[in-house]
Design a protein around this motif. Sequence first.
Motif, mmCIF file in Angstrom:
data_model
loop_
_atom_site.group_PDB
_atom_site.id
_atom_site.type_symbol
_atom_site.label_atom_id
_atom_site.label_comp_id
_atom_site.label_asym_id
_atom_site.label_seq_id
_atom_site.Cartn_x
_atom_site.Cartn_y
_atom_site.Cartn_z
ATOM 1 N N MET A 1 0.834 -1.194 0.000
ATOM 2 C CA MET A 1 0.000 0.000 0.000
ATOM 3 C C MET A 1 0.867 1.241 0.000
ATOM 4 O O MET A 1 1.747 1.395 0.834
ATOM 5 C CB MET A 1 -0.900 0.030 1.240
ATOM 6 N N LYS A 2 0.636 2.133 -0.954
ATOM 7 C CA LYS A 2 1.349 3.399 -0.981
ATOM 8 C C LYS A 2 0.568 4.443 -0.188
ATOM 9 O O LYS A 2 -0.641 4.573 -0.356
ATOM 10 C CB LYS A 2 1.529 3.880 -2.423
ATOM 11 N N PRO A 152 -7.833 -7.776 4.361
ATOM 12 C CA PRO A 152 -8.184 -8.308 3.036
ATOM 13 C C PRO A 152 -8.951 -9.628 3.103
ATOM 14 O O PRO A 152 -9.911 -9.829 2.347
ATOM 15 C CB PRO A 152 -6.828 -8.485 2.355
ATOM 16 N N ALA A 153 -8.545 -10.499 4.008
ATOM 17 C CA ALA A 153 -9.217 -11.799 4.114
ATOM 18 C C ALA A 153 -10.652 -11.626 4.602
ATOM 19 O O ALA A 153 -11.578 -12.260 4.084
ATOM 20 C CB ALA A 153 -8.439 -12.712 5.057
ATOM 21 N N ARG A 285 2.970 -5.514 9.735
ATOM 22 C CA ARG A 285 3.958 -5.394 8.650
ATOM 23 C C ARG A 285 3.300 -5.575 7.285
ATOM 24 O O ARG A 285 3.701 -4.954 6.295
ATOM 25 C CB ARG A 285 5.069 -6.427 8.828
ATOM 26 N N ALA A 286 2.269 -6.419 7.226
ATOM 27 C CA ALA A 286 1.636 -6.734 5.949
ATOM 28 C C ALA A 286 0.674 -5.650 5.485
ATOM 29 O O ALA A 286 0.532 -5.429 4.277
ATOM 30 C CB ALA A 286 0.898 -8.066 6.050
ATOM 31 N N GLN A 287 -0.003 -4.955 6.415
ATOM 32 C CA GLN A 287 -1.081 -4.078 5.955
ATOM 33 C C GLN A 287 -1.035 -2.649 6.482
ATOM 34 O O GLN A 287 -1.966 -1.878 6.236
ATOM 35 C CB GLN A 287 -2.444 -4.714 6.260
ATOM 36 N N THR A 288 0.046 -2.261 7.161
ATOM 37 C CA THR A 288 0.189 -0.864 7.563
ATOM 38 C C THR A 288 1.532 -0.327 7.070
ATOM 39 O O THR A 288 2.480 -1.090 6.848
ATOM 40 C CB THR A 288 0.112 -0.691 9.099
#
Length: 366
Positions: A1-2, A152-153, A285-288
Motif C-alpha cells: 500500500m502506498k 483483506p481476508a 507489517r503486511a497491511q500498515t
Amino acid sequence: MKPPKTGEMLHLRGNALDKGEPVALPLTQSSMFHLPGAPEGQDFYGRVNNPTWEHLEQVLAHLEGAPCLSFPSGMAAISAALFATVKSGSRILIPSDGYYVTRVLAERFLTNLGVSVTERPTTAFTAGGFDGFDVIFVESPSNPGLDMMDLPAIAAAVRAAGGITIADNTTMTPLGQRPLDRGIDIVVASDTKAMGGHSDLLMGHVASHCAQIMERIAEWRRVSGAIPGPHEAWLLHRGLETLDVRFDRMCSSAQVLAEQLAGHQMVKHIRYPGLPDDPSHTLARAQTTRFGFLLSITLESEAKAEAFINTCPLLRPATSFGGVHSSAERRARWGDDVDPGFIRLSVGCEPVEELWHSIEASLNRL
C-alpha cells in the motif's frame, strides 16, 4: 500500500486559486446563502452545504483515496455508517474488545430497532464465519488492546457471504493504513484524534468507493442534522496540513519508547505492533505503513498505574489520544475488559529523549 501524497494534498486548494484569492482556507460562518431564483447547483442552507466543509472533504478524500463526508464527531460518523446500512431484521457483527461506545450504540439503540447484534473478540473474529450477517464492523488495531485483523481476508469473506464491511481506522489514520485499499467497503474515523491533532475539536469522517452507500450517508447527515460546524471543519483542515509531520514524529517516538519500556522492570506487559514479538507484528507489517503512535503497558497494580500517570510531567492524564501532547489513561476505569494496571499511552510530539527520561524517572519512583 502506498501512502497518500501529502505534498499534493497541501496544494489541492492552491492549484485551483484565482489571482488574489487567499491561500489559507476561508472560514464560511453562515447558515444562509444569497439565493435568487432556482436553488439547484448552489450552496443554499447551512445544514446541507458549507464551502469550508466541502474543501475539507476534498482533502479527506485525497487522503482516503475515495469520496468522503465529514461529521461532528467520530461517533457521528460511525452512527451514519451504521444507520445508512442497517434496517429492522439486519444482523451485524462487531468486536467485543473494540471502542466501547460503538458497542453501546449497537446494544442500546440498534437492538431496539430490530437489529440483531453479535460480538466476537478481535483475535477470534473470523470464528464461525460471516454467513447471515448484513454488516461486519471491524477495528484494527483494536482500541485499546492493539490486536489486529486480516482486513483483506475478512473483506473477501464478507463480500462472498453477501455482507458489507465497515472499518474504524481511527488509531492508524490514512497515513498508516487505508482499509479501502484492502477491500473494506466503508471506512470511518474519529478526526478528533490524530487527524486534528491538537485536542481542540471534535470531528469524524466516512469514506467509501460505493456511490450508493455515500448517497445514503449524505442523506442521513442531511435529515438527521449530524453536520460539522464550519469552525471545527476549518480547524481540522489546518490540522491536516501538519498531519504527515506529526504522524511521522509520533510513530517514530512510539517505536523508541516501546523498545525502552519492554526492558523496564516495572512493566509487566507491553503491546506495540512495532515490536517483533508482539502478536500483531506480522499483520501490521503486511497491511500498515507505520506501526502507529499508541502503545500499552501493564503495571503491577491500579495504584501504581495511577501514580505513574498522574506524576509523569510529560504525560497528560486524559482520555482520547492522538494529540501533540503525550497522554495516558487506565482504560479499566471506562469498563474495558483489561487488567486494572493496564495503561493506554498515546505518544505525542515531544522530543523522544526528553519524553523517555520523564517516563523512566516516573516508573523508577514507583
